[in-house]
Design a protein around this motif. Structure first.
Motif, short mmCIF file in Angstrom:
data_model
loop_
_atom_site.label_atom_id
_atom_site.label_comp_id
_atom_site.label_asym_id
_atom_site.label_seq_id
_atom_site.Cartn_x
_atom_site.Cartn_y
_atom_site.Cartn_z
N VAL A 1 141.87 52.86 -45.97
CA VAL A 1 143.20 52.64 -46.54
C VAL A 1 143.06 52.03 -47.93
O VAL A 1 142.39 51.00 -48.09
CB VAL A 1 144.04 51.70 -45.65
N PHE A 2 143.67 52.68 -48.92
CA PHE A 2 143.66 52.11 -50.25
C PHE A 2 145.04 52.16 -50.87
O PHE A 2 145.92 52.90 -50.42
CB PHE A 2 142.64 52.83 -51.16
N ASP A 3 145.22 51.34 -51.90
CA ASP A 3 146.45 51.38 -52.69
C ASP A 3 146.06 51.46 -54.15
O ASP A 3 145.13 50.77 -54.59
CB ASP A 3 147.29 50.11 -52.45
N GLN B 1 150.87 53.25 -48.37
CA GLN B 1 152.25 53.70 -48.18
C GLN B 1 152.48 55.10 -48.77
O GLN B 1 153.46 55.76 -48.44
CB GLN B 1 153.22 52.70 -48.80
N ASN B 2 151.55 55.58 -49.61
CA ASN B 2 151.60 56.97 -50.11
C ASN B 2 151.16 57.97 -49.05
O ASN B 2 151.37 59.17 -49.22
CB ASN B 2 150.67 57.14 -51.31
N LEU B 3 150.47 57.46 -48.02
CA LEU B 3 149.93 58.31 -46.95
C LEU B 3 149.01 59.38 -47.54
O LEU B 3 147.96 59.07 -48.05
CB LEU B 3 151.07 58.92 -46.13
N VAL B 4 149.38 60.67 -47.45
CA VAL B 4 148.60 61.75 -48.05
C VAL B 4 149.45 62.50 -49.07
O VAL B 4 149.25 63.69 -49.32
CB VAL B 4 148.04 62.71 -46.98
N GLY B 5 150.41 61.77 -49.65
CA GLY B 5 151.28 62.36 -50.66
C GLY B 5 151.11 61.66 -51.98
O GLY B 5 150.07 61.04 -52.25
N PHE C 1 153.22 58.88 -39.02
CA PHE C 1 152.03 59.58 -39.50
C PHE C 1 150.76 59.00 -38.89
O PHE C 1 149.89 59.74 -38.40
CB PHE C 1 151.94 59.53 -41.03
N VAL C 2 150.63 57.69 -38.91
CA VAL C 2 149.42 57.07 -38.36
C VAL C 2 149.31 57.36 -36.86
O VAL C 2 148.24 57.70 -36.36
CB VAL C 2 149.40 55.56 -38.63
N ASP C 3 150.41 57.25 -36.14
CA ASP C 3 150.39 57.51 -34.70
C ASP C 3 149.92 58.94 -34.41
O ASP C 3 149.11 59.17 -33.49
CB ASP C 3 151.77 57.29 -34.09
N GLY D 1 143.14 62.34 -48.31
CA GLY D 1 143.07 62.73 -49.71
C GLY D 1 143.96 63.93 -49.96
O GLY D 1 145.12 63.96 -49.54
N ALA D 2 143.42 64.95 -50.62
CA ALA D 2 144.20 66.14 -50.97
C ALA D 2 144.19 67.22 -49.89
O ALA D 2 144.85 68.25 -50.05
CB ALA D 2 143.70 66.73 -52.28
N THR D 3 143.44 67.00 -48.78
CA THR D 3 143.33 68.09 -47.80
C THR D 3 144.68 68.47 -47.20
O THR D 3 144.95 69.65 -46.99
CB THR D 3 142.37 67.71 -46.65
N PHE D 4 145.51 67.49 -46.91
CA PHE D 4 146.79 67.77 -46.28
C PHE D 4 147.64 68.67 -47.17
O PHE D 4 148.23 69.66 -46.71
CB PHE D 4 147.53 66.45 -46.01
#
Length: 497
Positions: free
Chosen positions: A124-126, A94-98, A110-112, A57-60
């Motif tokens: 995982v959501f889109d 595909q947005n990851l945490v951005g 990122f996932v690795d 979410g927004a933590t990153f």
């Protein structure tokens, strides 16, 4: 299932705790620091949660930008104390945490690296429910042997479920699609808190007939319906729900765990958690909460927002709209913007209102109100209409598409393939630009995801620049001094009256 849950086979409800992520993200602008999680981390591990959401979410964004904390370090540190309970994160496909789609090389790395530091469950959501935007991250989640939780963003176009887009058939078909992708669990994600109790009972009942993977329910208390939603879902057989410890629950957060544990005690769905231990954990949260009180919304008496039942705008989106209108000295036009959000959303293909589409639709609605319909168009709206975020649930209005894409640099004919297929690899260019400031792949990802603020954070991290006062932690002693100063000021005013 027995309506009173008193007879029949035991089927204990599983509970995910969201206190360390969505709880403070929803209530306190994601400002809780790792240092305030550590004192109760080991006790949290003893409760028996299905998982603990601690990241994503927004933590990153908030950690590196406003707290000057390395986001990857939070997972590493908490893993030293929480050794039995799986860690969960919210991953925007595909947005990851951005807030945009990143190229496949960024998504894979990122996932690795998230797996390497200790992440176990990936929700995982889109934002468009276009599951092609899952493909790259899911491949790496599975390759690392981790849990893939496929997510459907819950949305409505009217007060209750139904209509041409978000009806029962829509959710059943999306659930089947997710199961076919190899998901370990399915999550129904209600980001605005607009689920109706009997609608969710209907969905869970039908999904139990149609799919075989466990069903996980996520909602927010925003409208005041969340506890009723959970109770009906539990009666219908939902497997897992999200909650928070009471001090970080309710309002725009999740339902509190303590009343749910008490409600289900002695029933067939009793989760078997120790209520007294939960109350002790809540005491710690109460003790540190004053550090973050300045982030708690204080603009209205009610702790729920019943108007969301009509305008269906998520809480985070509302704050963005208010800020934009304040800057334009047009806050009095907020009711117009609420009405325009519904219109703009339909014209842009009826996307669910969740990050980043909530911001995209919201900003454009403000511009439409202030300057006229599509007289000013953001780059993000152009990208959305062109297809760079994926396929919208409904077609974009043809007249709007023509206006939006007029003079667009990529052309006037939208693309229809997987969104990331139109993105060039990014990592090597980021590595070259960042130079010696990047020491490893974790640093590289911080800059790849957030080029400007990420570079600033690395300068703080490696002592090349001093951290400004605003990113330093506030202590309870600071709070005490603030209260004493306030009391003295009030006393002084009283003496002059």
């Amino acid at each position: 299932m027995n309506d009173f849950l008193e007879d029949g086979p035991k089927n204990p409800l599983k509970i995910q705790d969201n206190t360390f992520r969505d709880g403070h993200q929803s209530l306190l602008a994601t400002r809780m620091r790792t240092e305030d999680m550590i004192p109760i981390a080991e006790k949290m591990d003893e409760i028996g949660f299905w998982a603990m959401e601690v990241w994503g979410g927004a933590t990153f964004d908030t950690m590196h930008r406003f707290l000057a904390e390395d986001p990857f370090d939070r997972v590493r540190i908490l893993k030293k104390y929480i050794k039995k309970t799986p860690f969960s994160m919210l991953l925007r496909g595909q947005n990851l945490v951005g807030y945009r789609n990143y190229a496949d090389d960024v998504a894979r790395l990122f996932v690795d690296k998230a797996c390497e530091v200790g992440m176990d469950v990936f929700r995982v959501f889109d934002a468009l429910n276009d599951f092609r935007n899952f493909e790259t991250v899911v491949e790496r989640i599975k390759a690392n042997g981790k849990h893939f939780q496929g997510t459907i963003c819950y949305s409505l176009t009217q007060r209750r479920m139904g209509g041409e887009v978000f009806n029962l058939e829509y959710y059943v078909n999306k659930a089947k699609e997710i199961e076919a992708m190899g998901a370990d669990t399915l999550c129904l994600k209600d980001m605005a808190g607009i689920m109706a109790p009997f609608d969710i009972a209907k969905i869970v009942t039908e999904l139990k007939k149609q799919i075989s993977i466990p069903i996980h329910l996520h909602t927010h208390y925003t409208s005041g319906m969340a506890s009723m939603v959970y109770l009906e879902a539990i009666k219908a057989g939902v497997d897992i729900v999200d909650t928070c410890l009471a001090p970080f629950a309710l309002r725009t957060s999740q339902p509190a765990i303590e009343p749910i544990v008490a409600t289900l005690y002695g029933t067939t769905r009793d989760p078997g958690l120790d209520l007294n231990k939960l109350l002790e954990l809540g005491d710690h949260i109460e003790a540190v909460a004053p550090k973050y009180r300045d982030y708690l919304a204080k603009h209205k008496m009610s702790v729920i927002d019943t108007s969301v039942l009509v305008h269906q705008v998520p809480g985070g989106m509302i704050s963005n709209l208010v800020n934009q209108l304040k800057e334009a000295k047009a806050l009095h036009r907020l009711p117009e913007v609420y009405r325009e959000v519904a219109v703009t959303r339909k014209e842009l293909g009826t996307p669910p209102l969740v990050t980043p589409t909530s911001q995209i639709v919201g900003v454009q609605a403000v511009l439409n109100v202030l300057f006229g319909k599509y007289k000013m168009v953001t780059n993000e709206v152009k990208d959305l209409v062109y297809g760079l975020y994926g396929k919208t649930p409904a077609p974009v209005d043809p007249e709007v598409r023509e206006k939006v894409l007029k003079g667009y640099k990529r052309g006037q004919t939208p693309v229809t393939g997987r969104a990331a297929d139109y993105l060039e690899p990014e990592l090597e260019a980021v590595r070259e630009k960042a130079g010696d400031l990047v020491k490893d792949d974790f640093d590289l990802l911080i800059v790849a995801l957030y080029p400007t603020t990420g570079m600033q954070f690395l300068k703080w991290k490696y002592g090349l620049e001093e951290k400004p006062p605003e990113v330093r932690p506030k202590t309870l002693e600071d709070i005490r001094k603030e209260d004493e100063a306030m009391a003295a000021a009030i006393e002084q005013v009283c003496k002059t009256m």
